[in-house]
Design an enzyme around this catalytic site. Structure first.
Site, PDB file in Angstrom:
ATOM      1  N   SER A  92       0.811  -1.212   0.000  1.00 58.01           N
ATOM      2  CA  SER A  92       0.000   0.000   0.000  1.00 58.01           C
ATOM      3  C   SER A  92       0.847   1.266   0.000  1.00 58.01           C
ATOM      4  CB  SER A  92      -0.906   0.024   1.238  1.00 58.01           C
ATOM      5  OG  SER A  92      -0.138   0.016   2.423  1.00 58.01           O
ATOM      6  N   HIS A 129      -2.748  -2.875  -5.692  1.00 58.01           N
ATOM      7  CA  HIS A 129      -3.163  -2.550  -4.328  1.00 58.01           C
ATOM      8  C   HIS A 129      -4.674  -2.702  -4.194  1.00 58.01           C
ATOM      9  CE1 HIS A 129      -3.775   0.597  -0.964  1.00 58.01           C
ATOM     10  NE2 HIS A 129      -3.681  -0.618  -0.457  1.00 58.01           N
ATOM     11  N   GLU A 162      -5.659  -0.126  -7.097  1.00 52.66           N
ATOM     12  CA  GLU A 162      -4.642   0.752  -7.659  1.00 52.66           C
ATOM     13  C   GLU A 162      -3.628  -0.090  -8.431  1.00 52.66           C
ATOM     14  OE1 GLU A 162      -4.286   4.555  -4.697  1.00 52.66           O
ATOM     15  OE2 GLU A 162      -3.486   2.655  -3.934  1.00 52.66           O
ATOM     16  N   ASN A 170      -3.652   6.598  -0.324  1.00 54.00           N
ATOM     17  CA  ASN A 170      -2.936   6.847   0.920  1.00 54.00           C
ATOM     18  C   ASN A 170      -2.179   8.171   0.897  1.00 54.00           C
ATOM     19  OD1 ASN A 170      -3.894   4.496   2.000  1.00 54.00           O
ATOM     20  ND2 ASN A 170      -2.004   3.341   1.745  1.00 54.00           N
TER      21      ASN A 170
END
Length: 621
Positions: A457, A478, A490, A528
């Site tokens: 991540s 991800h 992702e 993130n």
């Protein structure tokens, strides 16, 4: 990056989450007659008074922009009389657009008076200025209102980034000025800003108004940015910076934050609602107050504001609103060189690994789940069996489909059995010291040309690729937790990843019913990288004792439409995980603003990691 993302501002857009009411005929809102707006009528004696409410009270609003218009709409639909001033020629049309139907607009006309002069606010008990976030503009309006309004009238300002105390002093009636800020036009909550010199009765009157408009309220001290602007605009600005650096495309960033975080709108959709000019005004004011680069408007944002690309109100911003028949982003690029994926291997036995294995098995793919031992692999198979059993009981999966999925899923402790897999996905601990030796093995075991993926991540995909000895075959995939439920994946190619593997990865995601978004190999990728600085900022705000966790959560849920407040979300993610990711992000940019909030580290050190430990920012159980 797909071709649609490279079109920059060329895509036509009308996002469902922020779509405005259809424009009704201009005459539908004219309060006096179908032909003449009140602003053009010759006022008689009664025309100089604000329309009165049952108790003799009236509301005045200066400015019919996004926030002023939202206040007008709320007040009128609640049956309150409103006197409005906006000198722009299109003000009657702006009022028309606030309402959904011609009938609603005609009914609203009985409650709206479009004032020609300042004196028409003299009968209002509260007057709200909702003009642009610039001190000179707001000060001019407030001084005019102070000149014509009786001493008891309360002036409210929608300022979010300017000093309320400064505006109060400049207004001429410092004790009677109160902040009234809607974080967004569709907000269900208002932030009431109270200065140390505000008369308590003035604050109480604004609170009464907020309740009358059907809004929740949070009362806060005078701090530029309040809660919502402090947290929201840094996030929006960072999204623009990510886009202009070509780390990810416009559509992919918006989709990532909608599908990955459950936000009602992506950052570019939201900026088009707020207006790029308004966003620059707010960011400029915050940048003056706080020494934080995140508040310095991104170059692209400033250039769009200067060029008149303001968003919905100008017809074009990050998206083009010129074609009302267009309702979505530009079509995604179709894969050209995707390789067939018939057999998949998943390495790992934790929550993410079992969730990914379940997704592939239910999608009809022969799936091998590999653990450190046969027993660990069998426990992963049992976790999938339990999860699919729950899905059957909830009516989301048939018993026959569950049986077929479990038959496609094979547990093993033998890594060599991955030799015939078309795709191998690593889902082990988020630690390069663990991942790199595993990729060295996968590079040796995997068949030539097989795609190897890491579910990291936040760690560099290139490091996993180099460890494998075949970096052209390694990509980041991800998945978001829980993998069977979350639609977002992702897709992160490194500098060495072969283009055909990017196509293969995107095609696999679509086959699984997931929405792929593509991003450069950078710390935090899309979600993130945007989410955790926002969460860290919320912790810093609480550390300052400006507002508590409950107040901040309420502002972001009810005011900005987030599914969870930042502290609720931190407790779900885990404070230890959040601290680790924030450290990775800070190591990458070394900015003071990304240093993990000390309170986060203190809670982790005390064993309060969130829901999983029974306590985090709140206590559970």
């Amino acid at each position: 990056m797909n071709a649609a993302d490279n079109r920059e501002t060329g895509g036509t857009r009308q996002p469902a989450a922020t779509r405005q009411p259809a424009v009704t005929p201009r005459s539908a809102v004219t309060p006096r007659s179908a032909a003449t707006p009140r602003s053009a009528a010759t006022p008689g004696p009664a025309d100089t008074r604000a329309p009165e409410e049952p108790g003799g009270a009236a509301l005045g609003i200066v400015g019919v922009g996004a926030i002023g218009g939202a206040l007008v709409r709320r007040a009128v639909l609640a049956g309150h009389a409103v006197v409005v001033r906006d000198p722009r020629p299109d003000a009657p049309a702006r009022l028309t657009e606030l309402f959904d139907t011609p009938e609603q607009a005609r009914a609203a006309g009985r409650h709206i008076r479009l004032a020609r002069g300042w004196a028409e606010f003299a009968a209002a008990r509260v007057v709200v200025e909702a003009v642009p976030e610039r001190r000179d503009v707001k000060t001019e309006v407030l001084r005019e209102l102070d000149r014509v309004c009786p001493p008891d009238t309360v002036l409210a300002t929608t300022a979010s980034a300017l000093s309320l105390t400064d505006l109060a002093a400049a207004s001429g009636r410092p004790g009677r000025l109160v902040g009234l800020h809607l974080p967004l036009p569709a907000a269900g909550l208002a932030e009431i800003g109270r200065t140390v010199i505000a008369d308590p009765s003035a604050v109480a009157r604004v609170r009464e108004l907020v309740r009358a408009l059907g809004l929740e309220a949070v009362t806060l001290g005078d701090r530029p940015g309040l809660v919502s602007a402090s947290l929201l605009f840094g996030f929006l600005n960072q999204a623009v910076t990510m886009y202009e650096r070509r780390a990810a495309g416009r559509d992919d960033i918006d989709a990532a934050m909608r599908y990955g975080c459950g936000l009602p709108s992506g950052p570019f959709e939201l900026l088009d609602v707020i207006g790029t000019d308004t966003a620059c005004d707010v960011l400029d004011a915050l940048a003056v107050r706080y020494d934080e680069p995140a508040f310095e408007p991104a170059r692209r944002l400033r250039h769009m504001a200067l060029a008149g690309l303001h968003g919905r109100k100008s017809g074009r911003g990050f998206y083009d609103y010129g074609d009302p028949s267009a309702t979505g982003p530009a079509p995604a690029r179709r894969s050209q060189g995707a390789s067939p994926v018939r057999r998949v291997g998943v390495v790992g036995t934790g929550t993410m690994a079992t969730g990914i294995a379940e997704v592939f098995a239910k999608a009809g793919v022969d799936t091998l789940v590999v653990g450190r031992s046969d027993e660990r692999a069998k426990s992963a198979w049992e976790a999938v069996a339990a999860s699919t059993g729950r899905a059957v009981r909830r009516g989301k999966l048939t018993e026959a489909d569950r049986t077929a999925a479990l038959e496609r899923l094979t547990p093993t402790g033998d890594l060599d059995r991955l030799a015939d897999r078309d795709l191998v996905i690593e889902a082990v601990a988020e630690d390069l010291a663990v991942k790199k030796p595993l990729f060295a093995r996968l590079g040796a075991v995997g068949r030539p040309g097989a795609l190897l993926a890491t579910t990291t991540s936040s760690l560099p995909v290139i490091e996993c690729g180099l460890a494998s000895g075949r970096p052209e075959d390694v990509i980041g995939l991800h998945f978001f937790n829980p993998a069977p439920v979350m639609r977002l994946v992702e897709v992160i190619p490194s500098l060495e990843t072969a283009p055909r593997h990017v196509d293969t990865a995107r095609e696999v995601c679509r086959r699984l019913g997931k929405h792929p978004v593509q991003c450069m190999d950078r710390p935090g990728f899309i979600v993130n990288a945007l989410l955790f600085p926002y969460l860290n900022g919320a912790v810093r705000l609480a550390e300052s004792h400006y507002a508590g966790a409950d107040e901040i959560d309420a502002v972001m849920r009810l005011g900005c439409g987030y599914p969870l407040g930042p502290f609720e979300l931190l407790d779900v993610i885990g404070l230890d995980v959040s601290l680790s990711i924030q450290r990775v992000l800070h190591d990458a940019d070394r900015r003071p603003g990304t240093v993990p909030a000390p309170l986060l580290g203190h809670l982790v050190a005390a064993g309060r990691a969130g829901r999983k430990t029974g306590a985090g920012f709140r206590v559970y159980g």
